[in-house]
Design a protein around this motif. Structure first.
Motif, mmCIF file in Angstrom:
data_model
loop_
_atom_site.group_PDB
_atom_site.id
_atom_site.type_symbol
_atom_site.label_atom_id
_atom_site.label_comp_id
_atom_site.label_asym_id
_atom_site.label_seq_id
_atom_site.Cartn_x
_atom_site.Cartn_y
_atom_site.Cartn_z
ATOM 1 N N TYR A 186 85.111 12.178 73.251
ATOM 2 C CA TYR A 186 84.327 13.157 73.369
ATOM 3 C C TYR A 186 82.877 12.730 72.873
ATOM 4 O O TYR A 186 82.681 11.875 72.087
ATOM 5 N N ARG A 187 81.899 13.718 72.947
ATOM 6 C CA ARG A 187 80.435 13.499 72.530
ATOM 7 C C ARG A 187 80.407 13.896 71.174
ATOM 8 O O ARG A 187 80.749 15.203 70.879
ATOM 9 N N GLY A 188 80.075 12.919 70.116
ATOM 10 C CA GLY A 188 79.822 13.567 68.919
ATOM 11 C C GLY A 188 78.656 14.052 68.505
ATOM 12 O O GLY A 188 78.602 14.599 67.431
ATOM 13 N N ASP A 189 77.554 14.091 69.716
ATOM 14 C CA ASP A 189 76.351 14.526 69.112
ATOM 15 C C ASP A 189 76.257 15.931 69.917
ATOM 16 O O ASP A 189 76.924 16.109 70.905
ATOM 17 N N ALA A 190 75.314 16.832 69.596
ATOM 18 C CA ALA A 190 75.157 17.996 70.430
ATOM 19 C C ALA A 190 74.863 17.387 71.951
ATOM 20 O O ALA A 190 73.839 16.698 71.936
ATOM 21 N N SER A 191 75.250 18.005 72.739
ATOM 22 C CA SER A 191 75.101 17.707 74.023
ATOM 23 C C SER A 191 75.497 18.746 75.319
ATOM 24 O O SER A 191 76.173 19.514 75.216
ATOM 25 N N GLY A 192 74.483 18.705 76.083
ATOM 26 C CA GLY A 192 74.814 19.638 77.315
ATOM 27 C C GLY A 192 75.720 19.268 78.148
ATOM 28 O O GLY A 192 76.431 20.126 78.835
ATOM 29 N N THR A 193 76.067 18.052 78.159
ATOM 30 C CA THR A 193 77.148 17.551 78.944
ATOM 31 C C THR A 193 78.618 18.516 78.308
ATOM 32 O O THR A 193 79.591 18.794 79.116
ATOM 33 N N SER A 194 78.883 18.489 76.987
ATOM 34 C CA SER A 194 79.924 19.109 76.299
ATOM 35 C C SER A 194 79.882 20.481 76.748
ATOM 36 O O SER A 194 80.920 20.942 76.958
ATOM 37 N N GLU A 195 78.597 21.140 76.476
ATOM 38 C CA GLU A 195 78.611 22.621 76.889
ATOM 39 C C GLU A 195 78.969 22.864 78.282
ATOM 40 O O GLU A 195 79.898 23.958 78.449
ATOM 41 N N ASN A 196 78.519 21.950 79.426
ATOM 42 C CA ASN A 196 79.000 22.136 80.728
ATOM 43 C C ASN A 196 80.502 21.992 80.855
ATOM 44 O O ASN A 196 81.258 22.624 81.370
ATOM 45 N N PHE A 197 81.030 20.944 80.177
ATOM 46 C CA PHE A 197 82.350 20.460 80.315
ATOM 47 C C PHE A 197 83.326 21.866 79.726
ATOM 48 O O PHE A 197 84.188 22.342 80.158
ATOM 49 N N THR A 198 82.930 22.191 78.538
ATOM 50 C CA THR A 198 83.551 23.300 77.842
ATOM 51 C C THR A 198 83.488 24.625 78.627
ATOM 52 O O THR A 198 84.422 25.450 78.320
#
Length: 369
Positions: A186-198
């Motif tokens: 997973y992305r360990g930094d704050a990420s819009g990719t993580s936000e969209n994925f979650t």
């Protein structure tokens, strides 16, 4: 519902654009002189600084090469620090524009702070890069993997821990799945990719966490899009999520995701198709084209995990040079030539024509305050 569709307005405003000086874009330098750039581009000079989403890095390399080939006296710097870092630097006034894989969130005060940074005027947000978020994996002997939303959620929430788990086997009845341990990355930094994925996981899977740009579960952390790709590509049994164009460039295998009665691969065309099934964010200013993506769509041929990466800027600039640079570069990005280059050379989904036209009208009204 998540951030991506578009507002149907033709309005004045301003925008900014992200460009990177990464060495990986050097191979495209020679193509710049052939770009169909806006009139007056060759007369521009100066430096434009921005920061933000690392997912934009590849496409920004392409756009930079084309634009700077026709504007040799211009330097556009883009630091791919991640969406969170880009938004923060923009709000603090450290850069003229930001790239972000999620629109400004007023619940967290981002929109209010950005308005203050922009001298009391609403910031502009324009989706400039739409792409699939690919689920990449590294599993020897398994070339075509397909997964349902529930299975994906179980894997990334550490509930499904081996590759031959019955849930994965049910999605892939013809595959020979090993008993290897799954390593979710997973992305360990704050990420819009993580936000969209979650956002996708929360909308369609059995995901017990709130959507966030900070990863809520466990696994192996990696920094930036390139970090996720590096870990997945170098670690057998790994699976992670990242920008589809960069995953494809790295040659990694990708998961086809269940949509209705079919499994859909993460292609630019399938990602772009979701825009027509999605709606504008409510309560936004006319210069704000932020959208809410419908991850629950069952329309055939639509890939449901996408990011709509935005360019964020103020409506006016105090400096004429900055205004001219932002307007010139963004105008190229939103031109037919810019959209075609992003699609052909970086795997971006071209914007729907009506959205492209609306965004171009906003950019054309950039002013000096």
């Amino acid at each position: 519902m998540k951030r991506s569709s578009y507002r149907r307005y033709l309005v004045p405003g301003v925008a900014a654009l992200a460009l990177t000086l990464s060495a990986c874009g050097a191979g495209n330098e020679d193509s710049g002189s052939d770009a169909d750039v806006p009139a007056g581009t060759e007369e521009l000079s100066g430096t434009l600084n921005g920061a933000g989403a690392s997912s934009q890095e590849s496409v920004q390399n392409v756009w930079r090469a084309n634009f700077q080939g026709s504007a040799p006296d211009v330097t556009v710097n883009y630091d791919p620090v991640g969406s969170g870092g880009g938004r923060e630097q923009f709000i603090e006034g450290g850069v003229a524009f930001a790239g972000s894989d999620a629109y400004l969130d007023d619940d967290e005060g981002q929109l209010t702070d950005a308005t203050e940074r922009c001298s009391g005027t609403s910031p502009i947000e324009i989706p400039a890069y739409v792409a699939p978020i690919a689920i990449a994996y590294n599993l020897e002997g398994v070339d075509d993997l397909q997964l349902s939303a529930t299975t994906i959620s179980g894997i990334f929430n550490n509930e499904i821990t081996t590759w031959n788990d019955p849930a994965i086997a049910a999605d892939n009845p013809d595959a020979e799945l090993p008993s290897d341990t799954i390593n979710p990355v997973y992305r360990g930094d704050a990420s819009g990719t993580s936000e969209n994925f979650t956002e996708y996981l929360a909308a369609v899977g059995e995901w017990p966490h709130e959507p966030s740009d900070e990863w809520p579960a466990t696994g192996e952390a990696a920094t930036g899009t390139s970090g996720v790709i590096e870990v997945v590509g170098g670690t057998a049994g790994s699976i992670g999520y990242a920008d589809g164009a960069q995953v494809e460039e790295a040659g990694l295998s990708t998961v086809s995701v269940a949509v209705g009665d079919e499994f859909v691969a993460p292609t630019p065309e399938a990602a772009g198709a979701i825009l027509t099934a999605s709606t504008p964010v409510e309560g936004r200013d006319e210069v704000d084209l932020a959208v809410d993506i419908d991850h629950t769509t069952t329309e055939a041929g639509v890939y449901p995990i996408v990011l709509a990466s935005y360019l964020i800027a103020c409506q006016t600039y105090e400096d004429q040079e900055q205004a001219d640079l932002v307007k010139g570069y963004l105008s190229y990005i939103l031109s037919e030539d810019g959209q075609e280059a992003g699609a052909n050379d970086a795997g971006a989904a071209p914007l729907p024509e009506d959205l492209r036209s609306q965004a171009a009208d906003i950019v054309d009204a950039i002013t000096v305050g």
